[in-house]
Scaffold this motif. Structure first.
Motif, PDB file in Angstrom:
ATOM      1  N   UNK A   1      42.737 -34.986  -4.989  1.00 12.67           N
ATOM      2  CA  UNK A   1      43.440 -33.888  -4.337  1.00 12.67           C
ATOM      3  C   UNK A   1      42.803 -33.497  -3.014  1.00 12.67           C
TER       4      UNK A   1
ATOM      5  N   UNK B   1      53.515 -39.748  -8.349  1.00 11.60           N
ATOM      6  CA  UNK B   1      53.106 -38.358  -8.498  1.00 11.60           C
ATOM      7  C   UNK B   1      53.484 -37.537  -7.270  1.00 11.60           C
TER       8      UNK B   1
ATOM      9  N   UNK C   1      45.343 -34.129 -11.817  1.00  8.86           N
ATOM     10  CA  UNK C   1      45.554 -33.643 -10.515  1.00  8.86           C
ATOM     11  C   UNK C   1      46.850 -33.136  -9.976  1.00  8.86           C
ATOM     12  N   UNK C   2      46.682 -32.411  -8.974  1.00 10.47           N
ATOM     13  CA  UNK C   2      47.767 -32.082  -8.077  1.00 10.47           C
ATOM     14  C   UNK C   2      47.278 -31.133  -7.024  1.00 10.47           C
ATOM     15  N   UNK C   3      47.589 -31.486  -5.851  1.00  9.71           N
ATOM     16  CA  UNK C   3      47.317 -30.563  -4.759  1.00  9.71           C
ATOM     17  C   UNK C   3      48.645 -29.921  -4.469  1.00  9.71           C
TER      18      UNK C   3
ATOM     19  N   UNK D   1      52.530 -27.237 -11.682  1.00  5.45           N
ATOM     20  CA  UNK D   1      51.167 -27.741 -11.746  1.00  5.45           C
ATOM     21  C   UNK D   1      50.577 -27.668 -13.149  1.00  5.45           C
TER      22      UNK D   1
ATOM     23  N   UNK E   1      46.904 -40.882 -10.698  1.00  6.39           N
ATOM     24  CA  UNK E   1      46.739 -39.541 -10.138  1.00  6.39           C
ATOM     25  C   UNK E   1      46.905 -39.545  -8.629  1.00  6.39           C
ATOM     26  N   UNK E   2      47.808 -38.739  -8.145  1.00  5.32           N
ATOM     27  CA  UNK E   2      48.096 -38.635  -6.713  1.00  5.32           C
ATOM     28  C   UNK E   2      48.546 -39.944  -6.087  1.00  5.32           C
TER      29      UNK E   2
END
Lengths: 722, 431
Positions: free
Chosen positions: B122, A662, B25-27, A673, A657-658
């Motif tokens: 994020x 990503x 997630x994701x910002x 999103x 994640x992130x």
């Protein structure tokens, strides 16, 4: 031993437990186990005392009986899990998600007359009645079960249990995100009513009729299942499949047909109970039922993943006990933390029951038999780990100095991800012990660092080291059940243990501010602050401080080098031998127990360092970041990268994640999103099905094939010249 | 290597790229919403315009889109399994209305620099995004439960943040982070005051077991109730509890023998489940509860509203008629999504955006800075939009970020929603 362990083994099955067990079973004792009998006696006495107290206390009896509805659903999910495991060897952690999906199918039919197919709704003309809605839901979820088997799990027939587990994580993600995208994440009201009113039992104890109805249906289903299993040909072939699929082929039956049939049946069963429970719950949402898989897995383990009756009973009792614990929480003697009943008691119940089951009855240690030999992921040995690590570290440091703030954060997230993946490589990749509590270990370390800093004034570098050591102690505690069970059963034990640590420790006001987390001060050494928010004069003074990133690189490089050296050391060879065949390993003088303990300890230490790094990265630790589903996610990332190699851990870290991949997708391709979880779940399934060695393994295979081609070409050229 | 194998590897690698997302997630970076607005769907009356203008200040007119914008950071939890998209809808509606009718800020359009949070990771990305924006001097945090402390820690007080719903400890206690209301503290104390005023002696308390609710209830509210001579029997239940769980909780808390029930749910789903549970066991008792229980779909489920339920809330309910709530409903219908108007903290988010604009107008475009916003916040005495009672940021001795100490009270009776007198806790707000 090491060579055979690190290759795709095709050795003949061991005589006692062939196929999938790979000779891991321990011969049964002939004489009765007196200590086991004593334990059983004690449990029976304790159980009778508890039942006696409940019956004598009207309030306790009322709240206990009111847990029947929830208990019936947990029992149904446990039955679904056992049926799919017996039929196909898959522990389906998506069973709760399947039930959740079914509840939406039911409600959509009953409220709007829309048939939910995938993410599309087909209008049938108007709202349907209760009975047709239930029937169509049962048919639809049965079909969905069949489709899942054909598309996802049939190709994984010979894959390792962890591969199947990871695939079911992918299914869970797909189902949950499909519903969130279609209906949103908020709860939706269910207008249907099953049956109104309540029944007044002696002592003025009232129980709603619908909960009684659900209990009766559960009992009928369990009895029917037992009859089918015991007296019909279908039951016979399923039992044969559960014992050893090859025996099934000898009597001319197709194991795939049996497995597929069981998936369909499991889907129908789960769909039936989801339809019946939705009107009682009053609402449907994407998470509530999905999460019931945790107690359901515990119940399935109580039934040893084979006994339908015990699994159903276990699930039902968990439901009843939840209500009872709620009542006990109102009593003045109940232990408290921060003025409220101590958190995590309900969530710890699956672990307690599983532990009791392990002591109470002899659960079969190995897995079920499969028709082919299990493919174990390739664990390559690096000849030049030092050089590779140095090159990698140099590139990473250069990138941290050159990248902008967003990408630098992504780089640090990647480095923390690599650390967690490395801990999984040691435990799952090298020794084959499936742990679903790695994030609980990381979190334990993170919270220890916070506590040591805030309460004891112990900072860097002692706090992270002590945190990692604390995680090691917990890891060794997790290793105790590993000496008794293995494979998927160990996974369930660690899953329950992870949940217990998360709720008992991380949300406990004694450890976290208001139960919501704790602050972790910036790392400083000799007064020099090099934390993510400190100014360093590098990268224009923007956050995160590149020096912190460089520190992470150094830690990861050291751990990667250590892991690579471990693989080629005698300990590494012992670990691979244990992974391949515990009995064979013992036969050549390897202490299986010691090897497992060492692996659990090392893995926990590495996970503990990851937890400390994570705390420094965010400046805080929070319970949500270290929850059991995060453990599942990281296992999935590590598996996708390549669960048994350092390079696989690096690729896994890139995928987190992130992390860097990503960020690239978000930055360059604008991945929508809301669709990200759906695409990710599909990607996970595709990787598990197509690449058992993970992405790093595929690159390795590509490289090897290229060099082989080059060799062939040069040989042909030589021959032609000759 | 065979072709099929190559294709398989390539396919899986490509698909694998999506996995990151899989586990959350994701910002997301977004540009302004201000410029591209569709034609308003509903009608905003001149009374609405006057009501908003009297709160925000300045003059009417359309902002000039060619001028440099006034940037407001907007961070909210949405896009994942759990999200609060209504906050974005409310913020967009407020900004659109300001640009269309209130002259922006000295003619400069207001622009939102948005960032969405789905997971802890994020938060750093959002902090970095805001810190890189050199025109951003203030931000609004909608509703978020992940990574709040991380975000505030990384921003490090470089600009003030106004929180719409202070749902975590960090929201209410971090320096330079402010909530223009009394937060859960005032809300829950409102419940206690209500119980005392109505003469209840015994309460059955059913609360979400999330850490924030549990902490406030066990450390502040329950001791307060005890001081007021009210005995309680408290049951904590999961955020995802459904009707059967609430039936059990009613039984375990001794609701049938209590004078009233105090309900502290995590979301409106808990209110619906409680309502159904009480119906299921035919229990008729007064219920004192919080904002969520007046939000959609409760009015639909209960046929207008639950009778004999008293709602204490951070802000006035949009269901209760008043000039400000009427303006809010009309603007949401015209510039936002009316379906989102009565969802959780949307009215409060709308009000926060008006309050930030009010500060910006008072400062003037040429003088905008983080320090100037800080001064405006410190000097603001309220009342804030749709929030009753005075405001004094830094005046709360328990949770410094909570600038108010007043709860709004309402109930549904005889087929309509009515406002009850608000309750201000002077010991909290030190006015």
């Amino acid at each position: 031993v090491a060579n055979s362990a690190s290759s795709k083994t095709d050795e003949p099955p061991a005589p006692v437990s062939p196929g999938g067990d790979r000779g891991t079973s321990i011969p049964a004792r002939v004489r009765p186990d007196r200590s086991l009998l004593v334990r059983r006696g004690l449990y029976v006495v304790a159980g009778l005392l508890l039942v006696g107290w409940i019956v004598s206390n009207k309030s306790a009896l009322s709240v206990t009986l009111l847990g029947a509805g929830t208990g019936a659903l947990i029992a149904a999910l446990a039955l679904g899990i056992v049926v799919t495991y017996r039929g196909s060897g898959v522990v389906n952690v998506a069973t709760g998600a399947l039930a959740m999906y079914a509840s939406y199918v039911f409600n959509s039919l009953n409220t709007n007359g829309d048939l939910l197919v995938g993410m599309w709704q087909i209008h049938l003309g108007g709202p349907l009645g209760l009975a047709p809605s239930i029937v169509i839901t049962v048919v639809m979820t049965g079909l969905l079960g069949g489709v899942l088997y054909v598309v996802v799990f049939a190709p994984l027939q010979d894959a390792s249990p962890v591969a199947k587990l990871v695939a079911s994580v992918g299914v869970l993600l797909v189902l949950e995100s499909a519903i969130s995208l279609t209906y949103g994440s908020s709860s939706i009201q269910v207008t249907a009513t099953l049956v109104n009113g309540s029944v007044n039992f002696p002592g003025n104890v009232e129980v709603p009729k619908d909960e009684i109805l659900l209990t009766v249906v559960l009992i009928v289903i369990v009895v029917l299942l037992w009859l089918v299993n015991r007296f019909t040909r279908l039951g016979l072939v399923t039992r044969a499949a559960a014992e050893d699929e090859r025996r099934l082929t000898l009597i001319g039956r197709s194991p795939r047909l049996v497995s597929g049939g069981n998936w369909v049946f499991s889907g129908m069963l789960v769909g039936l109970f989801a339809s019946l429970t939705a009107p009682i719950s009053g609402t449907v949402d994407p998470t509530t039922t999905t999460l019931l898989v945790v107690p359901a897995l515990a119940a399935a383990l109580i039934g040893g993943f084979s006994s339908l009756g015990l699994a159903a009973l276990g699930g039902f009792l968990i439901g009843l006990a939840q209500g009872l614990i709620q009542f006990l929480g109102t009593q003045s003697w109940f232990p408290t933390a921060g003025g409220a009943p101590i958190p995590g008691v309900v969530e710890t119940m699956p672990l307690v029951l599983v532990a009791a089951a392990l002591l109470f009855r002899k659960i079969k240690a190995g897995g079920r038999g499969s028709i082919g030999s299990v493919r174990l992921p390739f664990a390559p040995e690096s000849r030049t780990p030092g050089r590779k690590v140095l090159i990698g570290a140099a590139i990473a440091i250069g990138a941290l100095l050159l990248l902008n703030s967003t990408w630098r954060f992504a780089g640090i997230n990647t480095l923390v991800g690599i650390t967690i993946c490395l801990s999984l490589v040691i435990l799952v990749g090298f020794v084959g012990q499936v742990s679903l509590a790695q994030m609980a270990l990381a979190g334990f370390s993170g919270f220890t660092v916070a506590e040591l800093s805030a309460e004891w004034g112990i900072g860097f570098p002692f706090a992270p080291l002590l945190g990692a050591l604390a995680a090691t102690v917990i890891g060794l505690l997790f290793a105790i059940p590993a000496l008794r069970v293995r494979g998927i059963q160990l996974a369930v034990v660690t899953f329950a243990a992870g949940l217990a640590v998360q709720t008992l420790v991380f949300t406990n006001p004694l450890w976290s501010v208001g139960g919501g987390g704790a602050n972790v001060p910036s790392p400083t050494i000799f007064g020099w602050n090099f934390g993510p928010t400190a100014k360093s004069g590098l990268a224009g003074g923007t956050i995160p401080n590149p020096v912190f990133g460089i520190f992470c690189v150094l830690v990861v490089a050291a751990l990667a080098y250590f892991t690579a050296r471990l693989r080629s050391s005698p300990w590494g060879r012992r670990m691979l031998a244990v992974r391949a065949n515990e009995r064979a390993a013992a036969a050549v003088g390897i202490s299986v127990a010691r090897t497992k303990l060492v692996a659990f300890g090392l893995s926990a230490f590495v996970a503990g360092l990851a937890g400390a790094l994570s705390g420094y990265r965010f400046g805080s630790v929070s319970p949500d970041y270290f929850d059991v589903f995060a453990s599942l996610s990281f296992l999935a990332f590590a598996y996708m990268g390549g669960i048994s190699s350092v390079s696989g851990a690096v690729v896994g870290g890139f995928l987190v994640t992130n992390g860097l991949v990503f960020t690239a997708l978000d930055d360059w391709f604008g991945l929508p999103l809301n669709y990200a979880p759906l695409v990710g779940g599909l990607g996970l399934i595709a990787t598990v099905v197509l690449n058992p060695n993970g992405i790093a393994g595929s690159f390795r295979d590509m490289r090897l094939n290229l060099s082989r081609k080059r060799l062939d070409t040069s040989r042909r050229r030589e021959r032609a010249e000759t | 290597m065979g072709l099929s194998r190559s294709v398989a590897v390539a396919t899986s690698c490509l698909l694998a790229l999506g996995v990151l997302a899989a586990c959350s997630s994701s910002a997301s970076k977004t540009a302004s919403n201000a410029a591209a607005q569709s034609t308003p769907a509903g009608t905003v009356t001149s009374a609405d315009l006057q009501t908003v203008l009297s709160y925000v200040g300045g003059k009417t007119g359309k902002a000039d889109p060619s001028l440099a914008p006034v940037t407001i950071g907007f961070v909210n939890q949405q896009g994942g399994v759990v999200g609060y998209p209504e906050q974005e809808s409310a913020a967009d509606a407020a900004v659109s209305f300001i640009n269309a009718h209130l002259d922006g800020v000295d003619g400069h359009p207001v622009k939102l620099d948005k960032c969405f949070i789905q997971a802890e990771e994020d938060a750093p990305t959002c902090a970095s995004q805001f810190l890189q924006d050199k025109t951003l001097y203030i931000a609004n945090m909608g509703v978020d439960i992940y990574g709040n402390a991380t975000l505030y820690n990384l921003i490090g007080g470089k600009f003030p943040i106004i929180v719409t719903a202070a749902v975590t400890a960090a929201d209410a206690t971090t320096k330079d982070v402010y909530a223009m209301d009394g937060g859960s503290l005032a809300n829950l104390n409102g419940i206690a005051e209500n119980a005392q005023q109505r003469g209840y002696k015994k309460l059955a308390v059913i609360s979400s077991n999330n850490p924030a609710a549990k902490y406030l209830l066990s450390s502040i509210v329950l001791p307060d109730l005890k001081k007021r001579g009210i005995t309680t029997n408290t049951v904590y239940i999961s955020d995802t509890a459904t009707t059967p769980d609430y039936v059990t909780a009613l039984q375990a808390s001794g609701a049938s023998s209590a004078d009233a029930i105090e309900l502290v749910p995590a979301a409106v789903g808990g209110c619906v489940s409680m309502y159904d549970a009480m119906k299921q066991v035919a229990l008729v008792k007064p219920v004192i509860t919080v904002t969520q229980c007046a939000g959609d779909p409760m009015p639909t489920v209960t046929g207008g509203g639950p009778e004999d339920w008293t709602i204490t809330s951070l802000a006035d309910l949009p269901l209760v008629p008043s000039p400000q709530s009427d303006a809010y409903n009309d603007i949401m219908a015209a510039y936002g999504e009316s379906s989102q108007a009565n969802v959780s903290f949307a009215p409060k988010g709308f009000g926060d955006m008006l309050t930030i604009t009010k500060f910006a107008k008072a400062i003037g475009f040429a003088n905008l800075s983080a320090a100037a916003f800080q001064t405006q916040i410190t000097n603001f005495r309220g009342p804030a939009w749709m929030v009753p009672g005075p405001i004094l940021c830094g005046g709360n001795p328990v949770q410094s970020g909570l600038c108010g100490g007043t709860s709004a009270n309402s109930e549904y009776t005889n087929g309509k929603w009515i406002a009850l007198p608000p309750y201000t806790d002077v010991t909290l707000a030190r006015k």
